[in-house]
Design a protein around this motif. Structure first.
Motif, short mmCIF file in Angstrom:
data_model
loop_
_atom_site.label_atom_id
_atom_site.label_comp_id
_atom_site.label_asym_id
_atom_site.label_seq_id
_atom_site.Cartn_x
_atom_site.Cartn_y
_atom_site.Cartn_z
N PRO A 1 -0.24 -4.28 -5.42
CA PRO A 1 -1.57 -4.54 -4.85
C PRO A 1 -2.17 -5.87 -5.31
O PRO A 1 -3.10 -6.37 -4.68
CB PRO A 1 -2.42 -3.36 -5.36
CG PRO A 1 -1.44 -2.33 -5.79
CD PRO A 1 -0.23 -3.06 -6.24
N GLN A 2 -1.64 -6.44 -6.39
CA GLN A 2 -2.14 -7.72 -6.87
C GLN A 2 -1.54 -8.89 -6.07
O GLN A 2 -2.09 -9.99 -6.08
CB GLN A 2 -1.79 -7.94 -8.35
CG GLN A 2 -2.08 -6.75 -9.25
CD GLN A 2 -3.56 -6.48 -9.39
OE1 GLN A 2 -4.38 -7.38 -9.21
NE2 GLN A 2 -3.93 -5.25 -9.69
N LYS B 1 -8.81 -1.23 -3.07
CA LYS B 1 -9.01 0.13 -3.59
C LYS B 1 -7.90 0.47 -4.60
O LYS B 1 -8.17 1.08 -5.63
CB LYS B 1 -8.99 1.11 -2.42
CG LYS B 1 -9.62 2.43 -2.76
CD LYS B 1 -9.90 3.25 -1.53
CE LYS B 1 -10.28 4.67 -1.93
NZ LYS B 1 -11.38 4.73 -2.90
N LEU B 2 -6.69 0.05 -4.29
CA LEU B 2 -5.59 0.29 -5.23
C LEU B 2 -5.81 -0.47 -6.54
O LEU B 2 -5.49 0.02 -7.61
CB LEU B 2 -4.25 -0.12 -4.60
CG LEU B 2 -3.66 0.85 -3.58
CD1 LEU B 2 -2.47 0.22 -2.88
CD2 LEU B 2 -3.23 2.15 -4.26
N ARG B 3 -6.35 -1.69 -6.44
CA ARG B 3 -6.63 -2.46 -7.65
C ARG B 3 -7.66 -1.73 -8.51
O ARG B 3 -7.53 -1.69 -9.74
CB ARG B 3 -7.17 -3.84 -7.28
CG ARG B 3 -6.13 -4.76 -6.68
CD ARG B 3 -6.73 -6.12 -6.38
NE ARG B 3 -5.77 -6.95 -5.68
CZ ARG B 3 -5.99 -8.22 -5.36
NH1 ARG B 3 -7.13 -8.79 -5.68
NH2 ARG B 3 -5.07 -8.92 -4.72
N ILE C 1 0.83 -1.20 0.00
CA ILE C 1 0.00 0.00 0.00
C ILE C 1 0.87 1.27 0.00
O ILE C 1 0.66 2.18 -0.78
CB ILE C 1 -0.94 0.01 1.22
CG1 ILE C 1 -1.95 -1.14 1.07
CG2 ILE C 1 -1.68 1.33 1.34
CD1 ILE C 1 -2.69 -1.48 2.33
N LEU C 2 1.89 1.28 0.88
CA LEU C 2 2.72 2.48 0.99
C LEU C 2 3.52 2.77 -0.27
O LEU C 2 3.63 3.92 -0.69
CB LEU C 2 3.69 2.35 2.18
CG LEU C 2 3.19 2.81 3.54
CD1 LEU C 2 4.29 2.64 4.57
CD2 LEU C 2 2.73 4.26 3.50
N LEU D 1 -6.14 -3.31 5.76
CA LEU D 1 -5.19 -3.51 4.66
C LEU D 1 -5.82 -4.14 3.41
O LEU D 1 -5.61 -3.63 2.31
CB LEU D 1 -3.99 -4.34 5.16
CG LEU D 1 -3.12 -3.63 6.19
CD1 LEU D 1 -2.53 -4.62 7.18
CD2 LEU D 1 -2.01 -2.83 5.53
N PRO D 2 -6.63 -5.23 3.54
CA PRO D 2 -7.20 -5.81 2.32
C PRO D 2 -8.10 -4.81 1.58
O PRO D 2 -8.06 -4.74 0.35
CB PRO D 2 -8.00 -7.00 2.84
CG PRO D 2 -7.41 -7.33 4.16
CD PRO D 2 -6.95 -6.03 4.73
#
Lengths: 475, 190
Positions: free
Chosen positions: A361-362, A386-388, A346-347, A380-381
């Motif tokens: 993120p994958q 959200k990043l995906r 994430i970071l 975290l998940p």
């Protein structure tokens, strides 16, 4: 530190094939998990403390400006100096300028992940300073010229044999016929070699685990005692810290310390927990005569006011790494930058941009263990999902993955079409694979079938079975 | 010290339970963390306890020490030298007092000050710390109360919980990384 986060897939494959790495990872993986569990089992109040910790961090982030200025005012009143840096470049320039002003040559360092993040060692060495890491793990990877592979155990990927070989190569002043073999001998040699370095350094640089606004204190948590030697012996102490480490009061930092040690190493308290508040006082006999704190933003303030603000609660315990099956299989280096595992996935895209780390993120099975063990309840998940989504909507996801996803979305939104296509596909695959019972390889999905076989689906879909049954037995 | 909290800051309602006798709790925790501990009934018997510790390891009676008033009043036997100064490389053993001890975690609390140079706590191989039973506090928060009642935070305040250690080689805990290899607590009934 330079990033290679975009080459995640290649490095993951290499990591899986590296037998030495797999040996080291297998050893570390269980150790951390069991130690943490034992510490938590011994503390009935752990969950309540975690909830308290989450509230403290949320509150501090809600009023980050207030507490950072409070920290600056309190530390300044004790004779310390606070510097503000928006970018890694600014932070490095400020540290270099301080070292120059004190005509430093040799610099000792305590472990600092923010130091890694801003590539501080490289900047200092480029300016002619000698930099020596003093945390044993950091010292080992400095000799090996490698980045850390874990946020609290930087050399966790190294076996004893590899470390002994490094010492044999670099400690040439020590005469011996063959490399050391045992852990105590390795630790003893590092103690002896680094002792004179500690005593002769001109500047000591450490990170910070927390900053206390109330008192202007920098909190430093170590087991080796190297952080205390680095912040006590040289005439100048420089702290590099990111801005989200500030908490309001001494009571607040107490709660965070109670969950940090247990989540990280399973310790109720590490061997040394120090609160450093300014340079030496008028009548002190030792301690640095100058203390500087460089507060680094590097993307943090842009995360405030977004869903990713929750990530700023992170206290860097490493529990999410230790419980992540992906990290456990490939280790930290595959992630390509400073922060590995779930928190890094994430970071890294937040700090460097999603295009620099599209695969991170994958690299998640969404099993949720990271969130379960996170002492400050970072979702975290959900953030990875959200990043995906961001990657998909910004067309960062490669067409190879976008096309099937788009196709799936189309089907999922049109039930009749879905039913028709599924009836066709299940019928075709079911008949084709009837004899063997599985498919060893599938066109367009070779990558997927390389590591596993697809069981032959039933000839009829669930929906048509259901319809048949309703017809024959309407009750 | 100024209070920096603003409205809505969460208090600390939750603390780990520390039931019963604080001194017994402290003793259990700090020895579990790898320190050795000997209890003695008065200041007069401290030299005896220190001598036993040094004899067992074969170290000399040369100590660098902090300026505890109690150390001055003790009649140190012949052969002991006590030097009140900062620690230097080659000093084997230090003798210091503490500002407090914490039962919850089994920690010593030491502070850098004119009479207690910080190097004494980190440089020598052996750190011998004299703790009075009346100094043992129940929770970590009790230390902050003590600091606020006195002159605020010292330059360096450290919670010491056992000797120096590392697990950086193959996750194997090894005592004696960069700080003291041995932490010896002399607990005095006082």
């Amino acid at each position: 530190m330079n990033t290679t986060a975009h080459g995640f897939k290649e490095r993951s494959v290499k990591a899986l094939q590296n037998t030495t790495l797999q040996e080291a990872l297998a050893r570390a993986y269980g150790g951390f998990v069991h130690k943490r569990q034992a510490a938590i089992d011994a503390l009935p109040e752990f969950d309540a403390l975690c909830e308290q910790a989450r509230r403290i961090k949320d509150h501090a982030l809600d009023h980050l400006d207030h507490y950072l200025e409070g920290f600056e005012a309190a530390l300044t009143a004790e004779g310390g100096k606070v510097h503000w840096a928006r970018t890694p470049e600014e932070a490095c320039q400020q540290v270099v300028a301080i070292c120059r002003a004190h005509q430093a040559r040799r610099i000792t360092k305590g472990k600092s992940m923010v130091g890694e993040e801003i590539a501080l060692n490289e900047a200092l060495e480029a300016n002619g300073f000698e930099v020596v890491e003093t945390d044993l793990g950091e010292y080992i990877i400095q000799l090996a010229k490698e980045p850390p592979s874990h946020i609290i155990a930087p050399a966790v990927h190294k076996t004893r044999g590899e470390i002994a070989q490094l010492f044999h190569t670099f400690h040439q002043r020590i005469e011996r016929s063959q490399p050391l073999a045992e852990v105590p001998d390795i630790v003893e040699e590092s103690r002896q070699v680094l002792r004179s370095v500690f005593l002769s350094a001109d500047v000591g640089i450490t990170g910070a685990n927390f900053l206390v606004a109330e008192t202007g204190s920098v909190v430093l948590v170590t087991n080796e005692g190297n952080g205390d030697l680095v912040s006590t012996l040289p005439p100048v102490h420089i702290v590099v810290s990111s801005i989200e480490k500030v908490v309001p009061t001494l009571e607040d930092v107490t709660t965070l310390l109670r969950v940090l040690g247990r989540s990280a190493t399973g310790q109720a308290m590490t061997a040394y927990t120090s609160l450093l508040t300014g340079p030496r006082r008028a009548d002190d006999r030792d301690g640095p005569s100058a203390m500087h704190v460089v507060l680094v933003d590097n993307g943090r303030s842009a995360m405030l006011g977004t869903a990713f603000r929750d990530m700023l609660r992170c206290i860097r315990c490493g529990a999410c790494l230790n419980h992540c099956p992906v990290y456990g299989a490939i280790g930290g280096h595959a992630y390509g930058w400073v922060y590995p595992g779930p928190m890094g996935a994430i970071l890294t895209p937040r700090i460097l941009g999603l295009r620099a780390a599209p695969d991170l993120p994958q690299a998640c099975t969404l099993n949720g263990r990271c969130q379960d063990v996170c002492p400050v309840h970072i979702p975290l998940p959900a953030l990875l999902r959200k990043l995906r989504m961001e990657a998909f909507t910004q067309r960062i996801t490669p067409p190879r993955a976008r096309f099937p996803l788009a196709l799936w979305a189309l089907l999922a939104k049109h039930p009749r079409l879905y039913h028709g296509v599924m009836t066709l596909a299940a019928g075709l695959l079911g008949r084709l694979g009837q004899r063997r019972g599985r498919f060893r390889t599938l066109p367009f999905a070779r990558g997927w079938t390389e590591g596993r076989a697809l069981p032959t689906p039933a000839v009829q879909t669930f929906q048509s079975c259901w319809k048949h049954r309703r017809r024959s037995d309407p009750s | 010290m100024p209070s920096e909290s603003i409205g809505g800051a969460p208090g600390t309602a939750v603390r780990p339970a520390v039931d019963g006798d604080c001194v017994a709790h402290f003793t259990r925790r700090i020895t579990a963390a790898g320190a050795s501990l000997v209890r003695t009934e008065s200041f007069a018997t401290i030299p005896e306890a220190v001598r036993a510790f040094l004899d067992e390891l074969g170290f000399s009676y040369n100590l660098v020490c902090s300026g505890e008033r109690a150390f001055d009043t003790i009649a140190w036997p012949a052969g002991f030298t006590l030097a009140l100064r900062t620690a230097a490389d080659g000093d084997h053993s230090s003798l210091t007092g503490v500002v407090a001890a914490v039962a919850e975690t089994g920690s010593l609390v030491v502070a850098a000050a004119h009479h207690s140079p910080n190097t004494l706590h980190f440089l020598p191989e052996n750190h011998i710390a004299v703790v009075r039973t009346s100094q043992v506090l129940r929770h970590l928060e009790d230390v902050w109360r003590l600091m606020r009642e006195h002159s605020g935070m010292p330059r360096a305040l450290t919670f010491i919980t056992g000797p120096s250690r590392t697990a950086d080689v193959e996750q194997t805990i090894q005592i004696g990384a960069h700080g003291p290899r041995r932490l010896h607590v002399v607990l005095v009934d006082a």
